[in-house]
Scaffold this motif. Structure first.
Motif, short mmCIF file in Angstrom:
data_model
loop_
_atom_site.label_atom_id
_atom_site.label_comp_id
_atom_site.label_asym_id
_atom_site.label_seq_id
_atom_site.Cartn_x
_atom_site.Cartn_y
_atom_site.Cartn_z
N GLY A 97 32.27 38.46 46.68
CA GLY A 97 33.17 37.46 46.13
C GLY A 97 34.57 37.64 46.68
O GLY A 97 35.00 38.77 46.96
N SER A 98 35.28 36.55 46.86
CA SER A 98 36.65 36.62 47.37
C SER A 98 37.47 35.47 46.82
O SER A 98 36.93 34.45 46.38
N LEU A 99 38.79 35.64 46.83
CA LEU A 99 39.69 34.61 46.35
C LEU A 99 39.79 33.49 47.38
O LEU A 99 39.77 33.74 48.59
N HIS A 156 38.25 25.67 45.47
CA HIS A 156 38.27 26.93 46.22
C HIS A 156 39.16 27.99 45.57
O HIS A 156 40.04 28.57 46.21
N TRP A 157 38.92 28.25 44.29
CA TRP A 157 39.63 29.34 43.61
C TRP A 157 38.93 30.67 43.83
O TRP A 157 39.58 31.69 44.03
N TYR A 158 37.61 30.62 43.77
CA TYR A 158 36.83 31.84 44.00
C TYR A 158 35.56 31.43 44.74
O TYR A 158 34.97 30.40 44.42
N GLN A 159 35.17 32.22 45.74
CA GLN A 159 34.03 31.85 46.56
C GLN A 159 33.11 33.06 46.76
O GLN A 159 33.57 34.20 46.82
N MET A 216 37.34 35.89 35.67
CA MET A 216 36.32 36.19 36.67
C MET A 216 35.93 37.66 36.63
O MET A 216 34.74 38.00 36.80
N ASP A 217 36.88 38.53 36.41
CA ASP A 217 36.57 39.96 36.32
C ASP A 217 35.67 40.24 35.12
O ASP A 217 34.69 41.00 35.23
N MET A 232 40.28 32.94 27.50
CA MET A 232 40.75 33.01 28.88
C MET A 232 40.36 31.75 29.63
O MET A 232 41.15 31.16 30.37
N TRP A 233 39.12 31.31 29.46
CA TRP A 233 38.63 30.12 30.15
C TRP A 233 39.39 28.88 29.70
O TRP A 233 39.79 28.04 30.51
#
Length: 254
Positions: free
Chosen positions: A211-213, A32-35, A196-197, A137-138
Motif C-alpha cells: 500500500g502507498s499514499l 487516489h488517496w491510497y493505492q 487506514m492504519d 475517524m471515517w
C-alpha cells in the motif's frame, strides 16, 4: 486608500487561497488517496476468487470487508468518496497477469448513508461490536473537507462584500476563516491516515500486496499550508492597516 504593501499582501493571499481551494476540491473529488499494488494472478482458484470479489464489488451490497478485500487484490485505489479497482476490460477475458492484457478502472462511489455506516471491530462481522474510533475517524475524514470548503466560500463572500464597500475591516475575520479551513484540511489528512492504519490492523494485507499514499492525499496536504499562509497574510494586512489607521488618527488629533 489602501497602502501598496497591504494590496500586495491581499493579492498574494487571494492567489494562495484560490490554489489551495482548487487543490482541495480536486483531492476530494478523486480516488487516489491510497493505492494498493497486487501481484499478478496465478492459478484457476485465484481467478475464480477474484471474479467473485469483483462481482460483489460492482453489484453486491455494501460491505467493508468485501470491498476492502477487493481493493487489496485488484490494485485498488480509495479516496474520500470513491473506491476503484483494475479489472479486465473484457468480461470474458482471462484474469491472468499478461503484460498486454487490457484493463479498465471500475469505480463505485460512497453514498452518504455508506459514509455514515458504523465500522466494526472485525470488518464484515456485525456481531463483533462497533469500533467507535474507526467510525468517527471515517466520518470526520469526509465531513471536515466539506467544512473547509464551506469556510473558504464564506470567506470569499465576505471578501467580495468588503471589496464592494472598499473596506479592510473584515480582513481579520477572513484570515481566521482561512486558518480554520487549513486546520480542517490538515485534520482530514490525519484522520484518513489514522483510519487506514487502523483498518490495516484489523484487516491484514495479503502477501506481496503493498500500500502507498496517492497524489490526491498529497494535494490535500499541500492545500492546508497554502490556506494557512493566506491566513497569515490576511491577518498581517488587517493588523498592520489597523495600527497605521490608529496612528494617523492620533497624529491628526494631536
Amino acid at each position: 486608500m489602501v497602502d501598496n504593501r497591504y494590496a500586495t499582501a491581499l493579492v498574494i493571499a487571494g492567489v494562495l487561497s484560490a490554489l489551495a481551494t482548487v487543490y482541495l476540491s480536486v483531492a476530494v473529488g478523486t480516488q487516489h488517496w491510497y493505492q494498493y499494488s497486487s501481484p499478478a494472478v496465478r492459478g484457476e482458484a485465484n481467478v475464480s476468487e477474484l471474479r467473485s470479489l469483483y462481482e460483489e464489488f460492482t453489484d453486491g451490497e455494501f460491505d467493508e470487508k468485501t470491498y476492502s478485500d477487493t481493493l487489496f487484490r485488484l490494485n485498488g485505489t480509495v479516496g474520500l468518496w470513491w473506491r476503484c479497482v483494475l479489472a479486465p476490460a473484457d468480461a470474458n477475458a482471462h484474469w491472468h497477469g499478461e503484460r498486454d492484457a487490457k484493463v479498465t478502472l471500475e469505480c463505485r462511489s460512497f453514498t452518504v448513508s455508506q459514509q455514515l455506516t458504523p465500522k466494526y471491530k472485525e470488518p464484515g462481522n456485525h456481531n463483533s461490536g462497533e469500533d467507535l474510533l474507526r467510525t468517527y475517524m471515517w466520518r470526520s475524514q469526509f465531513l471536515l473537507p466539506l467544512v473547509s470548503l464551506g469556510l473558504v466560500v464564506l470567506a470569499g463572500l465576505i471578501g467580495f462584500g468588503a471589496c464592494l464597500c472598499q473596506s479592510l475591516t473584515p480582513t481579520l475575520g477572513i484570515g481566521i476563516l482561512h486558518l480554520l479551513a487549513g486546520l480542517c484540511t490538515l485534520a482530514t489528512v490525519c484522520c484518513y491516515l489514522a483510519g487506514m492504519d487502523l483498518l490495516h490492523r484489523v484487516s491484514m494485507l495479503p502477501d506481496k500486496v503493498d500500500g502507498s499514499l496517492g497524489w490526491s492525499l498529497y494535494l490535500a496536504l499541500i492545500s492546508s499550508p497554502l490556506h494557512m499562509m493566506a491566513a497569515a497574510l490576511l491577518v498581517w494586512a488587517a493588523r498592520s492597516h489597523s495600527q497605521t489607521y490608529y496612528r494617523m488618527s492620533a497624529y491628526r488629533v494631536a
